[in-house]
Scaffold this motif. Structure first.
Motif, PDB file in Angstrom:
ATOM      1  N   VAL A  53      -6.830  -3.369   7.691  1.00 40.31           N
ATOM      2  CA  VAL A  53      -7.252  -2.073   7.463  1.00 40.31           C
ATOM      3  C   VAL A  53      -8.081  -1.999   8.848  1.00 40.31           C
TER       4      VAL A  53
ATOM      5  N   LEU B  62      -9.291   4.462  -2.735  1.00 47.74           N
ATOM      6  CA  LEU B  62      -8.931   3.721  -1.950  1.00 47.74           C
ATOM      7  C   LEU B  62      -7.459   2.573  -1.487  1.00 47.74           C
ATOM      8  N   GLU B  63      -7.839   1.921  -2.666  1.00 50.70           N
ATOM      9  CA  GLU B  63      -6.857   0.675  -2.773  1.00 50.70           C
ATOM     10  C   GLU B  63      -6.879   0.641  -4.683  1.00 50.70           C
TER      11      GLU B  63
ATOM     12  N   GLU C  78      -3.813   7.364   7.666  1.00 50.42           N
ATOM     13  CA  GLU C  78      -4.732   8.361   6.608  1.00 50.42           C
ATOM     14  C   GLU C  78      -5.378   8.752   6.912  1.00 50.42           C
ATOM     15  N   GLU C  79      -6.011   9.726   5.984  1.00 49.43           N
ATOM     16  CA  GLU C  79      -7.139  10.109   6.823  1.00 49.43           C
ATOM     17  C   GLU C  79      -8.967   9.902   6.594  1.00 49.43           C
TER      18      GLU C  79
ATOM     19  N   GLU D  53     -18.801   3.945  -2.266  1.00 48.18           N
ATOM     20  CA  GLU D  53     -17.516   3.271  -2.263  1.00 48.18           C
ATOM     21  C   GLU D  53     -17.756   2.269  -3.232  1.00 48.18           C
TER      22      GLU D  53
ATOM     23  N   LYS E  19       0.644  -1.053  -0.045  1.00 48.32           N
ATOM     24  CA  LYS E  19       0.061   0.498  -0.165  1.00 48.32           C
ATOM     25  C   LYS E  19       1.133   1.542   0.064  1.00 48.32           C
TER      26      LYS E  19
ATOM     27  N   LYS F 141      -3.580   0.714   7.907  1.00 46.17           N
ATOM     28  CA  LYS F 141      -3.155   0.385   7.186  1.00 46.17           C
ATOM     29  C   LYS F 141      -2.115  -0.885   7.045  1.00 46.17           C
TER      30      LYS F 141
ATOM     31  N   LEU G  71     -12.324   9.292   4.781  1.00 47.12           N
ATOM     32  CA  LEU G  71     -12.562   9.629   3.642  1.00 47.12           C
ATOM     33  C   LEU G  71     -14.625   9.166   3.936  1.00 47.12           C
TER      34      LEU G  71
ATOM     35  N   VAL H 236      -7.414   5.780   9.535  1.00 46.11           N
ATOM     36  CA  VAL H 236      -7.567   4.614   8.703  1.00 46.11           C
ATOM     37  C   VAL H 236      -6.543   4.219   9.074  1.00 46.11           C
TER      38      VAL H 236
END
Ligand code: AMP
Length: 503
Positions: A223, A352-353, A255-256, A262, A103, A213, A258, A211
């Motif tokens: 995650v 996201l990924e 991460e921030e 989705e 990631k 991960k 969001l 978040v």
């Protein structure tokens, strides 16, 4: 041509089923496969990790194309191995598969290429990560109550500052005697605490969207979407201290968080041309109404109104083209299927990924609608002539309902006898893809082997219909025909969203 599909889930069954429809395909093998691929293809008892065994089989049988389903063999370099042996294979090489395998790598590439994604930081040690979490903005006011010597009101920007202020006020060395308390004010609400532990508890439970991960592959886990500092600290503990994902947790991303809805977009690419597949929507939570724990996916439908043609264009322009170019510039050209997991935020889609393979169960609904020859498309990717390919789709929507084992995604039982799959399959425009199943000899001599459950997600009951409601109805009609003791499934796959309340 003989083809070989690697993997044993619903995605692989769908790939086998679709490849078999190609007039150019003579035999489809699946390694190791499941009960469904045993019926629609020929299973080969070789595990995806056995690169040498797979390559030997491919050479011996004269396999014209091998297609890799899951991410692990990609991340472990199965494609590189086959290519070195001069064997044709569909999927990205190990260095390009890093897009899913790390990631951190994906984020760095996105940052370089200016691809919209959540802001993030990378950490290599638990104390650094914890320090960062405690330095997030919380804006609390701390006051002493009672006979404290400490300045009365302290404005704290972060959790760390807050805890320091609390500690100073309640410091036992101050020998202030009983009666000293601390008051914490959070946006006008005040609370009073007599001990550091209580005050700390309160601060760590302040709402905060982060978040956490694990960097590496963690089988769809790793995650943590955190609503409080405490949850974020616990995630660090799991990943970096307890190391529940092993080496995948050598680095963490924070991460921030969001907000938005989705969705995902899948596309074929040969490293130069990008051909998006039809849109689809999956359901990650175990229970109806998006309740319950996260799973590998409990159902899907295609197309989704969430992905309009404008959005598809934006995703292609802002995300897919730049990431494919960035990989090429990094000398890690990507050939295969690329999957962008997206959050549709107020500021537009953000990544996201990325996955480097077909999604499961998205592939089941997508392939159900593919009219073109899948072999042609996959070969065009491998031979870098995707610019010559135009995919044709069935305009009818498709739905897949996942039937899972009782207890999934927690511990579940295997070896449950599943009956009348063929009855469901006989319905028009229905196909039951097998995921976690295997064949077991029937104890009674002369009888066909039994289909038994052998995994968490067991069957993907898939249907087409003239509209989404009809596809859904048919999929559930097929589900109702299957006898699977303890089998669980969501009842709201592809259901109309609840009507907005009247004003
Ligand atoms: P990933 O494997 O990175 O896609 O993350 C798994 C799930 O976690 C996603 O499907 C989202 O539901 C959630 N998630 C991941 N990153 C974020 C984020 N930055 N903000 C909100 N939710 C996220």
């Amino acid at each position: 041509m003989k083809v070989l599909v690697i993997g044993k889930g619903g995605r692989e069954h769908a790939l086998c089923w679709k490849l078999k429809q190609s007039p150019r395909v003579t035999t489809v093998y699946c390694a190791p496969g499941n009960a469904g691929t045993a019926l629609d293809a020929q299973n080969v008892a070789i595990e995806p990790g056995d690169h040498r065994g797979l390559a030997q089989f491919a050479r011996r049988e004269g396999i014209g194309l091998t297609i890799v389903g899951p991410e692990e063999p990609l991340a472990k370099g199965l494609v590189d191995f086959f290519q070195r042996e001069g064997l044709r294979i569909f999927g990205p090489r190990r260095d390009a598969a890093e897009l899913e395998g790390s990631k951190v790598f994906a984020k760095e590439l996105m940052r370089q290429a200016g691809i919209p994604t959540a802001d993030y930081r990378v950490f290599r040690s638990a104390p650094d990560a914890e320090h960062y979490i405690l330095s997030r903005e919380v804006a609390l006011v701390v006051r002493s109550r009672g006979r404290s010597m400490i300045r009365n009101t302290i404005h704290c920007r972060t959790a760390a500052e807050t805890l320091e202020a609390v500690e100073r006020i309640l410091d036992p060395r101050e020998m202030l005697g009983p009666g000293v308390q601390v008051e914490i004010e959070d946006r006008g609400a005040r609370k009073v605490f007599g001990t550091f532990a209580e005050a700390r508890d309160y601060v760590l439970n302040c709402p905060l969207g982060l978040v956490v991960k694990a960097d590496g592959l963690a089988a769809g886990k790793g995650v943590y979407v955190c609503g409080t500092l405490r949850q974020a600290l616990e995630a660090i503990d799991q990943i970096m201290v307890r190391r529940v994902y092993g080496q995948a947790g050598d680095r963490v991303l924070i991460e921030e968080r969001l907000d938005g809805r989705e969705t995902s977009v899948l596309a074929l690419t040969d490293g130069r041309t990008i051909v998006p597949l039809v849109s689809s929507q999956d359901y990650k939570r175990a229970l109806d109404g998006d309740e319950g724990p996260n799973t590998g996916g409990m159902g899907a439908f295609s197309p989704t109104p969430m992905v309009t043609s404008d959005l598809m264009e934006e995703v292609e322009r802002e995300i897919l083209v730049p990431i494919v170019h960035a990989l090429k510039r990094a000398r890690k050209p990507f050939r295969g299927v690329i999957y962008a997991g997206l959050m549709l935020t107020n500021q537009g889609p953000k990544v996201l990924e990325f996955n480097v393979r077909f999604g499961d169960p998205e592939t089941q609904v997508i392939l159900m609608r593919l009219k073109s020859d899948l072999l042609d498309a996959l070969e065009a990717v491998v031979d870098e002539r995707l610019d010559q390919v135009e995919l044709e789709w069935d305009p009818r929507p498709s739905v897949t309902v996942v039937m899972a084992a009782e207890g999934y995604p927690g511990p579940y039982e295997r070896n449950r006898w599943i009956q009348n799959v063929e009855g469901a399959d006989r319905l028009p425009d229905v196909k039951v893809f097998h995921a976690g199943t295997k064949l077991r000899p029937d104890p009674e001599a002369g009888r066909e082997p039994r289909i038994v459950s052998d995994g968490g997600r067991v069957l993907n009951v898939t249907a087409l219909g003239d509209d989404l409601a009809k596809a859904r109805e048919r999929a559930y009609e097929a589900v109702a025909k299957i006898r699977f003791p303890g089998g669980l499934y969501r009842r709201d796959i592809a259901a109309e969203p609840a009507p907005a309340p009247e004003a």
